[in-house]
Design a protein around this motif. Structure first.
Motif, PDB file in Angstrom:
ATOM      1  N   ASP A 194     -44.477  75.809 -24.120  1.00  0.00           N
ATOM      2  CA  ASP A 194     -43.158  76.395 -24.360  1.00  0.00           C
ATOM      3  C   ASP A 194     -43.318  77.903 -24.530  1.00  0.00           C
ATOM      4  O   ASP A 194     -43.887  78.365 -25.527  1.00  0.00           O
ATOM      5  N   SER A 195     -42.835  78.689 -23.559  1.00  0.00           N
ATOM      6  CA  SER A 195     -43.051  80.140 -23.597  1.00  0.00           C
ATOM      7  C   SER A 195     -42.352  80.791 -24.791  1.00  0.00           C
ATOM      8  O   SER A 195     -42.884  81.736 -25.380  1.00  0.00           O
ATOM      9  N   ALA A 196     -41.174  80.298 -25.158  1.00  0.00           N
ATOM     10  CA  ALA A 196     -40.459  80.871 -26.297  1.00  0.00           C
ATOM     11  C   ALA A 196     -41.229  80.623 -27.590  1.00  0.00           C
ATOM     12  O   ALA A 196     -41.370  81.519 -28.433  1.00  0.00           O
ATOM     13  N   ARG A 197     -41.741  79.407 -27.753  1.00  0.00           N
ATOM     14  CA  ARG A 197     -42.527  79.085 -28.942  1.00  0.00           C
ATOM     15  C   ARG A 197     -43.815  79.896 -28.960  1.00  0.00           C
ATOM     16  O   ARG A 197     -44.245  80.371 -30.020  1.00  0.00           O
ATOM     17  N   ALA A 198     -44.431  80.064 -27.804  1.00  0.00           N
ATOM     18  CA  ALA A 198     -45.657  80.858 -27.726  1.00  0.00           C
ATOM     19  C   ALA A 198     -45.407  82.285 -28.174  1.00  0.00           C
ATOM     20  O   ALA A 198     -46.219  82.877 -28.903  1.00  0.00           O
ATOM     21  N   ARG A 199     -44.281  82.855 -27.764  1.00  0.00           N
ATOM     22  CA  ARG A 199     -43.976  84.235 -28.159  1.00  0.00           C
ATOM     23  C   ARG A 199     -43.724  84.338 -29.663  1.00  0.00           C
ATOM     24  O   ARG A 199     -44.173  85.285 -30.316  1.00  0.00           O
ATOM     25  N   VAL A 200     -43.014  83.368 -30.224  1.00  0.00           N
ATOM     26  CA  VAL A 200     -42.759  83.388 -31.670  1.00  0.00           C
ATOM     27  C   VAL A 200     -44.079  83.341 -32.443  1.00  0.00           C
ATOM     28  O   VAL A 200     -44.318  84.136 -33.374  1.00  0.00           O
ATOM     29  N   LEU A 201     -44.952  82.408 -32.057  1.00  0.00           N
ATOM     30  CA  LEU A 201     -46.231  82.267 -32.763  1.00  0.00           C
ATOM     31  C   LEU A 201     -47.106  83.505 -32.577  1.00  0.00           C
ATOM     32  O   LEU A 201     -47.736  83.983 -33.531  1.00  0.00           O
ATOM     33  N   ALA A 202     -47.146  84.039 -31.366  1.00  0.00           N
ATOM     34  CA  ALA A 202     -47.965  85.231 -31.112  1.00  0.00           C
ATOM     35  C   ALA A 202     -47.446  86.428 -31.891  1.00  0.00           C
ATOM     36  O   ALA A 202     -48.237  87.242 -32.392  1.00  0.00           O
ATOM     37  N   THR A 203     -46.130  86.544 -32.017  1.00  0.00           N
ATOM     38  CA  THR A 203     -45.543  87.646 -32.791  1.00  0.00           C
ATOM     39  C   THR A 203     -45.891  87.523 -34.264  1.00  0.00           C
ATOM     40  O   THR A 203     -46.218  88.510 -34.931  1.00  0.00           O
ATOM     41  N   GLN A 204     -45.830  86.297 -34.783  1.00  0.00           N
ATOM     42  CA  GLN A 204     -46.215  86.087 -36.187  1.00  0.00           C
ATOM     43  C   GLN A 204     -47.680  86.450 -36.417  1.00  0.00           C
ATOM     44  O   GLN A 204     -48.034  87.085 -37.422  1.00  0.00           O
ATOM     45  N   ILE A 205     -48.521  86.069 -35.479  1.00  0.00           N
ATOM     46  CA  ILE A 205     -49.951  86.373 -35.599  1.00  0.00           C
ATOM     47  C   ILE A 205     -50.189  87.877 -35.520  1.00  0.00           C
ATOM     48  O   ILE A 205     -51.026  88.417 -36.254  1.00  0.00           O
ATOM     49  N   GLU A 206     -49.466  88.555 -34.654  1.00  0.00           N
ATOM     50  CA  GLU A 206     -49.612  90.010 -34.543  1.00  0.00           C
ATOM     51  C   GLU A 206     -49.268  90.683 -35.871  1.00  0.00           C
ATOM     52  O   GLU A 206     -49.949  91.612 -36.309  1.00  0.00           O
ATOM     53  N   GLY A 207     -48.206  90.201 -36.527  1.00  0.00           N
ATOM     54  CA  GLY A 207     -47.846  90.752 -37.834  1.00  0.00           C
ATOM     55  C   GLY A 207     -48.909  90.498 -38.880  1.00  0.00           C
ATOM     56  O   GLY A 207     -49.252  91.383 -39.674  1.00  0.00           O
ATOM     57  N   LEU A 208     -49.449  89.279 -38.893  1.00  0.00           N
ATOM     58  CA  LEU A 208     -50.521  88.971 -39.839  1.00  0.00           C
ATOM     59  C   LEU A 208     -51.753  89.820 -39.581  1.00  0.00           C
ATOM     60  O   LEU A 208     -52.464  90.209 -40.517  1.00  0.00           O
ATOM     61  N   PRO A 255     -59.904  88.569 -34.035  1.00  0.00           N
ATOM     62  CA  PRO A 255     -59.323  89.072 -35.288  1.00  0.00           C
ATOM     63  C   PRO A 255     -57.919  88.536 -35.547  1.00  0.00           C
ATOM     64  O   PRO A 255     -57.560  88.268 -36.697  1.00  0.00           O
ATOM     65  N   ARG A 256     -57.133  88.380 -34.493  1.00  0.00           N
ATOM     66  CA  ARG A 256     -55.755  87.907 -34.679  1.00  0.00           C
ATOM     67  C   ARG A 256     -55.721  86.432 -35.078  1.00  0.00           C
ATOM     68  O   ARG A 256     -54.978  86.050 -35.986  1.00  0.00           O
ATOM     69  N   LEU A 257     -56.511  85.618 -34.413  1.00  0.00           N
ATOM     70  CA  LEU A 257     -56.549  84.206 -34.783  1.00  0.00           C
ATOM     71  C   LEU A 257     -57.156  84.020 -36.169  1.00  0.00           C
ATOM     72  O   LEU A 257     -56.709  83.171 -36.952  1.00  0.00           O
ATOM     73  N   ASN A 258     -58.150  84.815 -36.493  1.00  0.00           N
ATOM     74  CA  ASN A 258     -58.742  84.738 -37.836  1.00  0.00           C
ATOM     75  C   ASN A 258     -57.748  85.161 -38.907  1.00  0.00           C
ATOM     76  O   ASN A 258     -57.775  84.641 -40.029  1.00  0.00           O
ATOM     77  N   ALA A 259     -56.890  86.126 -38.591  1.00  0.00           N
ATOM     78  CA  ALA A 259     -55.884  86.573 -39.563  1.00  0.00           C
ATOM     79  C   ALA A 259     -54.992  85.415 -39.975  1.00  0.00           C
ATOM     80  O   ALA A 259     -54.597  85.289 -41.141  1.00  0.00           O
ATOM     81  N   LEU A 260     -54.674  84.545 -39.025  1.00  0.00           N
ATOM     82  CA  LEU A 260     -53.833  83.394 -39.326  1.00  0.00           C
ATOM     83  C   LEU A 260     -54.522  82.483 -40.333  1.00  0.00           C
ATOM     84  O   LEU A 260     -53.902  82.007 -41.292  1.00  0.00           O
TER      85      LEU A 260
END
Length: 806
Positions: free
Chosen positions: A347-361, A325-330
């Motif tokens: 890149d762990s920092a980039r991974a966290r930024v992208l995962a946070t954006q996906i969680e919001g979506l 569901p989270r990847l589909n939301a993107l």
């Protein structure tokens, strides 16, 4: 008065439609969200002695556990070698596409020449994982590779000439499609004419002719009995990667790459795309889940952390309900290209930024899904004859296209019928998503109506299509006939629930869960076992989740043993009456919580076997209709006045209501929900109804007003408020406030954090998401239109008691 229970047995199936037992009163204008479902007991089977020789990893000395052996036999697996092949599919030798070498040679030639290769994917999870898998493989082979996934908000599925132009301009010489391309005739001809070779890897149904690509890999070209016939797009991509790695290793003895490290992506895509888990597809999914439990992909690790998911006990359910569901939301509400970066980044920092954006979506996706699902249910209540059709076909101009497929799937789960939902564009074109039931090839059924369609494509379980609004009635009728032809009388049969085994609550153990895991992964073609327990009573029902949408049912059996069942999405559904005895059906899995393994029971259905006496108390309000007046002068000083919006100074808003004998409804509430809640709080004996309607607001006006409230909150309240406060100040539904806040956040001008009812606003700017804004705007328009329609009805209805005595 009291009514004595009848000695009848019927089951509530919250995921079905309405059939009413004889003797039950029925209002034909409404749908009772339950259906008489016939439970089927497991038919007895004799376990052959040869099954005792089948080895298992369990600590048993008697071969297969009886339930596992019986399940295999009931599912047509009758020989030991077949059972071994099913239980341990990873031991079966891998298969390959017979003509894949042509694609391998083309790719290796391109790599050796130093040519740029572009991978063209799709925006769903199957497409995202396919793209990431091929990009990772080509990078390991030192290829010059880029990738592109269409943006759903401005394109659609498929290969598009306008988006090919910059790829060609950037020097790409080879285009490798995944999860798409099998019907892209025009785009591939354009590519050929401009020096761009094309290899198509896809799994969708074939068109009348094949495109003029240099190579095509598609399981639909294979014989029916071929082990790869059921692969989804990511499975096709993996077989190509597997062949590339094997071929490259044969040419370079020092080259060492394990293609097994790609299998976690395969499991994600196969499960998310509801691939039929048979033959090698099942083998890849099973191996992929094992790989996923130990994945080193930082993006997936961050996603799981934010979602509160555990890798220790990861199953196909974790993929289906957490990652997919989270990847589909993107892909549905934004740009899916960052999903490839998320799946590949170190890149762990980039991974966290992208995962946070996906969680919001994903939060926004859930909100939009609820809006559309509630609206679809409303259509079915208003016209329950739609449920008598072979397929549920609905449309609305205020449904965001990004979530109609999700809602179609929810309707399939609820009503056990194929479902198609359309959103209507301003040009009169309907664009829809279809979801099917097992046994029905929905794309073939849709194809029978191709003379009405502007375009379509898909596979057995899902499809997309477009048509003119004026052709919807003809399409619905023709589709129904096509479904009846495929399914025969099955489409009209009463729903059934197959019980695989009956257990007492004391028998539900980790050992049982471990034995059931031999049959996993579960999914299409391999359903999870349904267990059941007789004669339990409900002890409590506790709401769970951030929005309290789930339930934990605690029940007690006849031996005094307590069992706890999770009912996902169960809030608001019908529950057994206190004191009633009922049978309960469920699934069982082993999970981990804080490092401890435990049994988790997931509710499926219940059927009442002994009803408790029901005491019926009828109370009616005294209603004073003052809708032709506006003066409050003749009211008693003790009368509580409910007023909101521009008229809020006349009384108190919904948050300040208190118990009172007399209530004045000065402002018409925005929906029946706010009215019911107000009456529950105040519990009045007399209600005075003035029914003043606030001025109707268009979406732009509402957003401007809400932006003003947000500015006040930022400047005067340090950015702290609640959804309910903003709704009361706006005389609006809370759903309208949530959609409006998310729209403002998607504008990039401020940051909005909504946690249950609490809202935190900051002036931090973020990246604008116009695609999400467009989807939110459509949904907001729908909510505002519903509010306006309700207020007009409230103002004009002759009998107010029909609104207030509910």
């Amino acid at each position: 008065m009291q009514t004595q229970a009848h000695a009848k047995t019927y089951s509530w199936q919250p995921l079905s439609c309405a059939i009413v037992p004889r003797g039950m009163d029925f209002d034909s204008s409404a749908i009772i969200m339950m259906r008489m479902t016939r439970w089927l007991d497991p038919h007895p089977v004799e376990i052959p002695a040869s099954f005792q020789d089948i080895s298992t990893p369990l600590n048993t000395s008697s071969g297969l556990p009886p339930l596992i052996a019986q399940t295999l036999l009931r599912r047509g697996i009758s020989r030991p070698e077949e059972a071994e092949a099913f239980l341990y599919p990873e031991k079966n030798p891998p298969s390959q596409f017979p003509d894949i070498q042509k694609a391998v040679d083309l790719i290796h030639a391109s790599i050796q020449k130093g040519e740029r290769i572009c991978v063209w994917g799709d925006f769903d999870v199957d497409g995202q994982t396919s793209t990431a898998l091929l990009v990772q493989t080509l990078r390991m082979l030192n290829a010059d590779v880029s990738y592109y996934i269409p943006i759903r908000g401005k394109e659609s599925h498929g290969v598009h000439i306008e988006s090919l132009k910059p790829i060609i301009a950037n020097g790409a010489k080879l285009l490798l499609t995944c999860d798409t391309g099998i019907t892209a005739h025009e785009a591939i001809e354009y590519a050929n004419a401009h020096g761009l070779d094309v290899i198509v890897t896809d799994h969708h149904d074939l068109g009348e002719t094949l495109p003029n690509a240099k190579a095509i890999i598609n399981p639909k070209l294979l014989p029916e009995e071929h082990p790869l016939k059921n692969l989804a797009g990511v499975g096709v991509a993996y077989k190509l990667a597997e062949a590339l790695i094997t071929d490259y290793a044969s040419r370079n003895s020092q080259f060492v790459i394990r293609n097994e490290q790609l299998l976690d992506l395969v499991a994600l895509g196969l499960i998310a795309d509801v691939a039929l888990l048979q033959n090698e597809t099942r083998s890849l999914a099973k191996q992929g889940i094992e790989q996923l439990r130990n994945t080193s992909r930082l993006g997936l690790r961050m996603m799981a952390e934010l979602a509160g998911a555990s890798f220790d006990s990861l199953t196909e359910e974790t993929i289906g309900f957490t990652f997919a569901p989270r990847l589909n939301a993107l892909g549905r509400l934004g740009d899916a290209n960052p999903a490839v970066e998320l799946l590949l980044t170190d890149d762990s920092a980039r991974a966290r930024v992208l995962a946070t954006q996906i969680e919001g979506l994903n939060v926004q996706r859930r909100m939009l899904t609820k809006q559309v699902f509630d609206a679809a249910e409303s259509q079915l209540r208003e016209n329950h004859n739609l449920l008598n059709e072979p397929a549920i076909v609905l449309s609305h101009p205020n449904w965001p296209g990004g979530v109609v497929g999700i809602v179609a799937n929810k309707l399939v789960e609820r009503y056990h019928k194929p479902a198609i939902l359309f959103n209507e564009s301003d040009d009169g074109i309907l664009r829809g998503s279809a979801r099917s039931i097992e046994g029905l090839h929905i794309t073939e059924a849709i194809a029978t109506q191709k003379n009405l369609l502007l375009g379509f494509g898909g596979h057995p379980m899902a499809a997309g299509m477009s048509l003119k609004k004026d052709d919807l009635t003809s399409f619905r009728k023709g589709l129904g006939k096509a479904i009846e032809k495929q399914l025969g009388d099955i489409v009209f049969e009463e729903p059934t629930l197959q019980i695989d085994a009956w257990f007492g609550l004391s028998d539900l153990s980790l050992d049982l869960a471990d034995s059931l895991e031999l049959l996993a992964p579960f999914g299409a073609g391999n359903p999870e076992l349904t267990l059941a327990t007789r004669n339990v009573t409900l002890k409590s029902a506790i709401a769970l989740g951030k929005t309290k949408e789930h339930l934990r049912l605690n029940v007690e059996d006849e031996n005094g043993v307590i069992g706890s069942f999770l009912w996902w999405g169960g809030a608001g559904e019908e529950l057994p009456e206190p004191g009633s005895k009922f049978d309960i059906a469920y699934t069982l899995r082993a999970t981990s919580y804080r490092g401890q393994r435990q049994v988790t029971l997931q509710f499926q259905e219940f059927r009442v076997v002994e009803e408790a006496p029901v005491e019926i108390k009828e109370t009616r309000l005294e209603i004073r209709d003052l809708r032709l007046q506006s003066s409050l002068l003749n009211l008693q000083p003790s009368t509580l006045i409910w007023a909101e919006g521009p008229d809020r100074s006349a009384g108190v808003n919904r948050l300040d209501l208190t118990p009172a004998d007399e209530l004045t409804i000065y402002t018409i509430p925005p929906s029946p929900a706010e009215l019911r809640k107000a009456l529950e709080i105040v519990k009045p004996k007399i209600v005075y109804v003035f029914g003043i309607a606030p001025s109707e607001q268009k979406p732009d006006e509402f957003l401007t007003y809400l932006a003003g409230l947000c500015k006040f909150v930022l400047n005067q309240r340090r950015g702290e408020t609640t959804v309910s406060e903003l709704a009361a100040a706006s005389a609006a539904r809370e759903s309208a406030i949530q959609l409006g806040l998310e729209w403002l956040a998607a504008s990039g001008e401020l940051t909005v954090n909504i946690d249950d009812d609490t809202v935190t606003l900051t002036k931090d700017k973020q990246e604008k998401n116009p695609y999400l804004q467009a989807e939110l705007f459509i949904a907001l328009r729908g909510v505002l239109n519903e509010t306006s329609a309700y207020r007009k009805y409230f103002r004009s209805v002759d009998d107010l008691s029909s609104l207030l005595n509910t």
